[in-house]
Structures are given as C-alpha cells and as structure tokens.
Design a protein around this motif. Structure first.
Motif, PDB file in Angstrom:
ATOM      1  N   GLY A 276      21.256  -7.457  -8.840  1.00  0.00           N
ATOM      2  CA  GLY A 276      22.341  -8.129  -9.561  1.00  0.00           C
ATOM      3  C   GLY A 276      23.284  -7.258 -10.357  1.00  0.00           C
ATOM      4  O   GLY A 276      24.130  -7.794 -11.061  1.00  0.00           O
ATOM      5  N   GLU A 277      23.205  -5.915 -10.225  1.00  0.00           N
ATOM      6  CA  GLU A 277      24.143  -5.117 -11.024  1.00  0.00           C
ATOM      7  C   GLU A 277      25.586  -5.316 -10.584  1.00  0.00           C
ATOM      8  O   GLU A 277      26.499  -5.043 -11.346  1.00  0.00           O
ATOM      9  CB  GLU A 277      23.743  -3.628 -11.038  1.00  0.00           C
ATOM     10  N   VAL A 278      25.794  -5.792  -9.352  1.00  0.00           N
ATOM     11  CA  VAL A 278      27.177  -6.045  -8.927  1.00  0.00           C
ATOM     12  C   VAL A 278      27.570  -7.521  -9.062  1.00  0.00           C
ATOM     13  O   VAL A 278      28.675  -7.901  -8.706  1.00  0.00           O
ATOM     14  CB  VAL A 278      27.436  -5.565  -7.467  1.00  0.00           C
TER      15      VAL A 278
ATOM     16  N   VAL B 124      21.960  12.757  -1.562  1.00  0.00           N
ATOM     17  CA  VAL B 124      21.221  11.502  -1.742  1.00  0.00           C
ATOM     18  C   VAL B 124      21.696  10.850  -3.032  1.00  0.00           C
ATOM     19  O   VAL B 124      21.765  11.491  -4.085  1.00  0.00           O
ATOM     20  CB  VAL B 124      19.694  11.749  -1.811  1.00  0.00           C
ATOM     21  N   TYR B 125      21.985   9.549  -2.952  1.00  0.00           N
ATOM     22  CA  TYR B 125      22.430   8.801  -4.117  1.00  0.00           C
ATOM     23  C   TYR B 125      21.416   8.933  -5.269  1.00  0.00           C
ATOM     24  O   TYR B 125      20.204   8.846  -5.052  1.00  0.00           O
ATOM     25  CB  TYR B 125      22.613   7.314  -3.738  1.00  0.00           C
ATOM     26  N   GLY B 126      21.926   9.155  -6.454  1.00  0.00           N
ATOM     27  CA  GLY B 126      21.072   9.146  -7.647  1.00  0.00           C
ATOM     28  C   GLY B 126      20.261  10.415  -7.844  1.00  0.00           C
ATOM     29  O   GLY B 126      19.407  10.466  -8.711  1.00  0.00           O
TER      30      GLY B 126
ATOM     31  N   LEU C 254      11.333  -2.835  -7.466  1.00  0.00           N
ATOM     32  CA  LEU C 254      12.189  -2.225  -6.448  1.00  0.00           C
ATOM     33  C   LEU C 254      13.556  -2.876  -6.652  1.00  0.00           C
ATOM     34  O   LEU C 254      13.665  -4.090  -6.685  1.00  0.00           O
ATOM     35  CB  LEU C 254      11.682  -2.552  -5.044  1.00  0.00           C
ATOM     36  N   GLU C 255      14.577  -2.029  -6.767  1.00  0.00           N
ATOM     37  CA  GLU C 255      15.907  -2.536  -7.134  1.00  0.00           C
ATOM     38  C   GLU C 255      16.860  -2.518  -5.943  1.00  0.00           C
ATOM     39  O   GLU C 255      16.868  -1.555  -5.167  1.00  0.00           O
ATOM     40  CB  GLU C 255      16.431  -1.621  -8.249  1.00  0.00           C
ATOM     41  N   ASP C 256      17.680  -3.540  -5.836  1.00  0.00           N
ATOM     42  CA  ASP C 256      18.764  -3.596  -4.839  1.00  0.00           C
ATOM     43  C   ASP C 256      18.273  -3.170  -3.463  1.00  0.00           C
ATOM     44  O   ASP C 256      18.866  -2.299  -2.812  1.00  0.00           O
ATOM     45  CB  ASP C 256      19.938  -2.704  -5.286  1.00  0.00           C
ATOM     46  N   ILE C 257      17.224  -3.808  -3.027  1.00  0.00           N
ATOM     47  CA  ILE C 257      16.574  -3.361  -1.799  1.00  0.00           C
ATOM     48  C   ILE C 257      17.377  -3.772  -0.562  1.00  0.00           C
ATOM     49  O   ILE C 257      17.332  -3.118   0.475  1.00  0.00           O
ATOM     50  CB  ILE C 257      15.105  -3.864  -1.801  1.00  0.00           C
TER      51      ILE C 257
ATOM     52  N   HIS D 200      12.297   1.966  -8.857  1.00  0.00           N
ATOM     53  CA  HIS D 200      12.976   2.701  -7.792  1.00  0.00           C
ATOM     54  C   HIS D 200      14.160   1.867  -7.300  1.00  0.00           C
ATOM     55  O   HIS D 200      14.049   0.665  -7.124  1.00  0.00           O
ATOM     56  CB  HIS D 200      11.985   2.977  -6.650  1.00  0.00           C
ATOM     57  N   ASP D 201      15.295   2.559  -7.086  1.00  0.00           N
ATOM     58  CA  ASP D 201      16.547   1.896  -6.698  1.00  0.00           C
ATOM     59  C   ASP D 201      16.873   2.239  -5.247  1.00  0.00           C
ATOM     60  O   ASP D 201      16.914   3.412  -4.882  1.00  0.00           O
ATOM     61  CB  ASP D 201      17.657   2.395  -7.641  1.00  0.00           C
ATOM     62  N   VAL D 202      17.132   1.226  -4.429  1.00  0.00           N
ATOM     63  CA  VAL D 202      17.417   1.459  -3.000  1.00  0.00           C
ATOM     64  C   VAL D 202      18.913   1.305  -2.710  1.00  0.00           C
ATOM     65  O   VAL D 202      19.392   1.644  -1.625  1.00  0.00           O
ATOM     66  CB  VAL D 202      16.567   0.502  -2.121  1.00  0.00           C
ATOM     67  N   HIS D 203      19.669   0.826  -3.663  1.00  0.00           N
ATOM     68  CA  HIS D 203      21.122   0.743  -3.558  1.00  0.00           C
ATOM     69  C   HIS D 203      21.634  -0.031  -2.359  1.00  0.00           C
ATOM     70  O   HIS D 203      22.563   0.403  -1.662  1.00  0.00           O
ATOM     71  CB  HIS D 203      21.732   2.149  -3.604  1.00  0.00           C
ATOM     72  N   HIS D 204      21.030  -1.176  -2.117  1.00  0.00           N
ATOM     73  CA  HIS D 204      21.531  -2.127  -1.109  1.00  0.00           C
ATOM     74  C   HIS D 204      21.514  -1.579   0.317  1.00  0.00           C
ATOM     75  O   HIS D 204      22.297  -2.023   1.157  1.00  0.00           O
ATOM     76  CB  HIS D 204      22.976  -2.565  -1.427  1.00  0.00           C
TER      77      HIS D 204
ATOM     78  N   ILE E  54       9.995   4.566 -16.106  1.00  0.00           N
ATOM     79  CA  ILE E  54      10.749   5.694 -15.530  1.00  0.00           C
ATOM     80  C   ILE E  54      11.261   5.308 -14.148  1.00  0.00           C
ATOM     81  O   ILE E  54      10.506   4.818 -13.308  1.00  0.00           O
ATOM     82  CB  ILE E  54       9.862   6.962 -15.389  1.00  0.00           C
ATOM     83  N   ARG E  55      12.560   5.547 -13.912  1.00  0.00           N
ATOM     84  CA  ARG E  55      13.110   5.340 -12.571  1.00  0.00           C
ATOM     85  C   ARG E  55      12.952   6.632 -11.780  1.00  0.00           C
ATOM     86  O   ARG E  55      13.308   7.709 -12.262  1.00  0.00           O
ATOM     87  CB  ARG E  55      14.584   4.963 -12.655  1.00  0.00           C
ATOM     88  N   VAL E  56      12.426   6.518 -10.574  1.00  0.00           N
ATOM     89  CA  VAL E  56      12.087   7.700  -9.785  1.00  0.00           C
ATOM     90  C   VAL E  56      12.921   7.734  -8.502  1.00  0.00           C
ATOM     91  O   VAL E  56      12.863   6.802  -7.700  1.00  0.00           O
ATOM     92  CB  VAL E  56      10.577   7.637  -9.427  1.00  0.00           C
TER      93      VAL E  56
ATOM     94  N   ILE F 222      16.764  -9.929 -13.335  1.00  0.00           N
ATOM     95  CA  ILE F 222      18.179 -10.074 -13.023  1.00  0.00           C
ATOM     96  C   ILE F 222      18.934  -8.941 -13.727  1.00  0.00           C
ATOM     97  O   ILE F 222      18.750  -8.712 -14.911  1.00  0.00           O
ATOM     98  CB  ILE F 222      18.713 -11.487 -13.379  1.00  0.00           C
ATOM     99  N   ARG F 223      19.788  -8.230 -12.952  1.00  0.00           N
ATOM    100  CA  ARG F 223      20.362  -6.971 -13.439  1.00  0.00           C
ATOM    101  C   ARG F 223      21.789  -7.090 -13.964  1.00  0.00           C
ATOM    102  O   ARG F 223      22.446  -6.073 -14.190  1.00  0.00           O
ATOM    103  CB  ARG F 223      20.345  -5.949 -12.287  1.00  0.00           C
ATOM    104  N   VAL F 224      22.320  -8.301 -14.098  1.00  0.00           N
ATOM    105  CA  VAL F 224      23.724  -8.410 -14.542  1.00  0.00           C
ATOM    106  C   VAL F 224      23.945  -7.674 -15.862  1.00  0.00           C
ATOM    107  O   VAL F 224      23.115  -7.748 -16.769  1.00  0.00           O
ATOM    108  CB  VAL F 224      24.196  -9.869 -14.738  1.00  0.00           C
TER     109      VAL F 224
END
Ligand code: CS2
Ligand code: MG
Length: 420
Positions: free
Chosen positions: A279-281, A176-178, A253-256, A227-231, A164-166, A300-302
C-alpha cells in the motif's frame, strides 16, 4: 405535581471566525533530495507545515497546489479541517490519484499543525492522546553479498533495532533495488531520465530465501525481519516465495505483487501464512478497502502525505482496526520530516499500529526541517511541542534548489518494462 422547570439553556452566539488563512506558499527544494513543502500562515501569525512530496513527480504536485487549490484557502477558517478536506476532494470532480491526494494531504497536515498550535497541544492529543510510549521503527540493512549484509545487520543490532529490513544483491545482476555499494543510498537518482535496472525473477527467487535464512540465523528468533519485493513477482511466484520463507517467520513480505491487483494477494494468502504488507503507492481508502475487508494483508503501508493527510489516513487505520490489520507506513527519505512528524503523531494515538519505516535522513535534511520527534534505539518518539512539532529553515532550502531526479525503471531479462 408541576414539572420542575429546567434552568434555561444559555444562549450561545454563533462563534465568529477568529482566524483566517492568509497565505499558502509552496516551497520546492533539494537538500540532498527533492521535497515539496506547503506553508500555511494565518492572519494571527500561526504557521502550519505540510509535506507534498511525490518522488519524481514533485513539480506536478507543486503546480496543483500553487495554481489550483492553495488560492482557494485564502480567507477561509483554518479550523475547518474536515470540511476543507471534503471540499477539496469531493468538490473538485477529479478525484484520487497521487498528485491530488498528496496536495490535499499537505493542506490537511498543515491545518492539523495550526489546530494544535492554536490549542497549545501536540496533534496526538487532539487525536485522542497517547496509546503508546514508543513507536517501533525499521531501518534498511543491505549488502551486495552476504558478508556485507551481515555487517549492515550488525550495525543495526548495535543500535538497538528490533525490526530490520533486509535486502541484498543478487549474483549475476549488476543493479538491485534498495541495495547500494555505499553505506547509504537515495532511491531517486539525479538526472533528466530515470536509470534502468534489470530484474531476473528466477535468480531472485533462488537467492532471496537464502539471504533471508542467513539473516534469521544471525539475528536469532526474536528480531523482526522484513523484506521488500517492490511489486515485481507474479501471483504464483509470490506464493512460492511466501511459502518457502514461511519457516523464517518474517515480520512481513512487502509489495510482493503489483499493488493494483488485490486478487493476486489472495493467491499468496491461500498458499502461505507469511504476513503481507502493501500500500505505499495507495492514496485513498478505496484502494485499501478490499484488501482490508477481505483480510488479505496484515499491514497497510499508506503514508500520511500520499493518502490525503491525517484526516484520511486515520479513517484507513480505523477500517483496518475493524479487520485486524495494522498500520505499517512507508517512511523512506522522500517522506520529509514534516510527514514523518504527522505519522509519528498518528502512531502515538493509533492503537492498531505495527511499525513505522524509518529510512533516516542525511544531516542536511534535519537542518532544513528541525523537529522535536526523535529516533533512538530503533524507536521513534513524539515530542510535546504544539502541532506537528516541526519547523523549516528557509535559508537551507533556498541554498538547495530543485534538481530533476527519478526513481529507476526496471525491465525483465527480455527488456520488457516491469512493475516498480
Ligand atoms: C521503498 C522505497 O521504502 C520503501 O519501502 O519501496 O524505496 C520507494 O521505492 C521509494 O521511496 C518511492 O518513492
Ligand atoms: Mg517499499
């Protein structure tokens, strides 16, 4: 003793091209959100689909395809998937970038779809066959405050989620994003200009560990939390967060930190063992190379539609496999059910797979792109239909024309533009 004569090798005639690409059409439509879909049809009447959607830059990819590269395909052999990829990538002089790679990705996906249909096999059979029966997927649980977040987590647990992404609101911050006040949300907002939100890193860094701790307490030790931090963070801020949440044993932890700076992740890595995903971008293997080879990430999120299609993404996953990194691809609503199908086909045949993001789609999107993959109890399953196993209903697409829409832009508390 005379040498035994070997039986003569049967003379193989040079195989003639049995089928050619007759048309390559680009369909831009907005069933709930914008999608760019490529439809390739061969002279034998086989149809292949590809997703070329780049959130907020849809028309640029549509033009790249329509005006520049789709016409080059007409009359060519659809079975030369790798050669077509190399021709469009190396042959173009201008390489890389999200627009180019999404356009090439859509063509690649459509050609794999055709190859599978010609063989009468789902694409995962062409990629080496099944390595797993089900693909773990994570959805988004969000809430403005802790009680709302707990309800969202409950709803997912009820449906059998294992990952689960929180994300949650931050006290004193109004967007707030997301995170949305509605049960579902779409990251891109319609309108001529992106909306804006303010990110307060001090407030975020204070609040995020608390909500993640609350989530861990709720789900117990065995459900995976992401959890996603969106860069948004500096390397030191990111290291602080990763270290502080270490006892919570997050899945990732994603895109920290901003994705284009691999050294930033070295700072985080040196400070903590919290697993990292990025890596989603990214859109080529060269964006991922240092991160993977230096083992600076765990996932890796590509995404298959943003990084040159099945042919290129599987090379990225192979490089990752060598270095103990797993695939954990991007899967928000802007990745259409066509690219989702391609990703599921890859997941079915790729050993070093971690998890697939699956944000889900409004019903109209399933109607626009009927598919034989399915999502059930927190997992995705590939079907057995030949090719990618996705169709499109043009009448649904035609009823929902393109509308300008953008992801929001973020600023810090001083008004300076932040990474998104
Ligand atoms: C997010 C997305 O799904 C995710 O992990 O980062 O919401 C992302 O911002 C958009 O899909 C970008 O197109
Ligand atoms: Mg993300």
């Amino acid at each position: 003793m005379p040498l035994k004569r070997r039986p003569a090798v049967p003379q193989t005639k040079e195989k003639s091209v049995t089928d050619t690409i007759q048309s390559a059409e680009v369909l831009v439509a907005s069933p709930s959100r914008n999608y760019v879909t490529l439809r390739i049809t061969t002279a034998d009447g086989i149809v292949g689909l590809g997703d070329a959607t780049v959130n907020g830059r849809e028309l640029a990819v549509a033009s790249y395809l329509r005006d520049h590269i789709a016409p080059l395909l007409i009359g060519s052999d659809p079975s030369r998937i790798e050669d077509t990829w190399q021709y469009l990538y190396r042959g173009a002089y201008w390489r890389r970038g999200p627009v180019t790679m999404a356009a090439i990705g859509a063509i690649d996906m459509a050609l794999w779809d055709i190859q599978g249909k010609r063989a009468g096999l789902p694409v995962h059979q062409l990629l080496g066959g099944r390595v797993r029966d089900k693909i773990p997927a994570y959805q988004h649980a969000f809430g403005w405050d802790v009680p709302a977040l707990m309800d969202a987590i409950d709803a997912q647990l009820d449906q059998g989620a294992t990952h689960i992404r929180v994300q949650s609101g931050i006290p004193g911050v109004d967007k707030v994003y997301g995170v949305s006040k509605n049960p579902s949300y779409e990251p891109a907002g319609r309108g001529a200009r992106p909306s804006e939100e303010v990110f307060n890193s001090a407030a975020y860094l204070h609040h995020a560990p608390q909500i993640l701790a609350a989530a861990r307490e709720k789900v117990g030790p065995l459900v995976h939390l992401l959890h996603d931090v969106h860069h948004r963070l500096t390397p030191t801020e990111a290291a602080r967060l990763a270290r502080e949440v270490e006892p919570l044993h997050l899945f990732w932890l994603e895109d920290i930190t901003p994705a284009e700076d691999p050294e930033a992740l070295r700072v985080v890595r040196d400070a903590s063992i919290t697993p990292l995903a990025i890596g989603e971008v990214f859109n080529t293997i060269w964006d991922c190379q240092r991160l993977i080879e230096d083992r600076l990430i765990d996932y890796i999120r590509v995404a298959v539609n943003h990084a040159g299609g099945i042919s290129h993404v599987r090379k990225i996953y192979s490089l990752a496999e060598l270095h103990g990194v797993k695939a954990g691809p991007h899967g928000p609503s802007d990745i259409s059910p066509v690219a989702m199908a391609a990703s599921i086909q890859l997941a079915t045949a790729t050993h070093n797979w971690g998890v697939q993001e699956y944000m889900g789609y409004p019903e109209i999107v399933h109607e626009a792109f009927p598919h034989d993959w399915r999502f059930e109890q927190g997992h995705l399953y590939a079907g057995d239909a030949p090719g990618l196993g996705v169709d499109l209903d043009e009448s649904v697409l035609n009823a929902h024309p393109y509308e300008t829409a953008y992801l929001p832009t973020a600023r810090d508390v001083t008004g300076a533009v932040l990474d998104w």
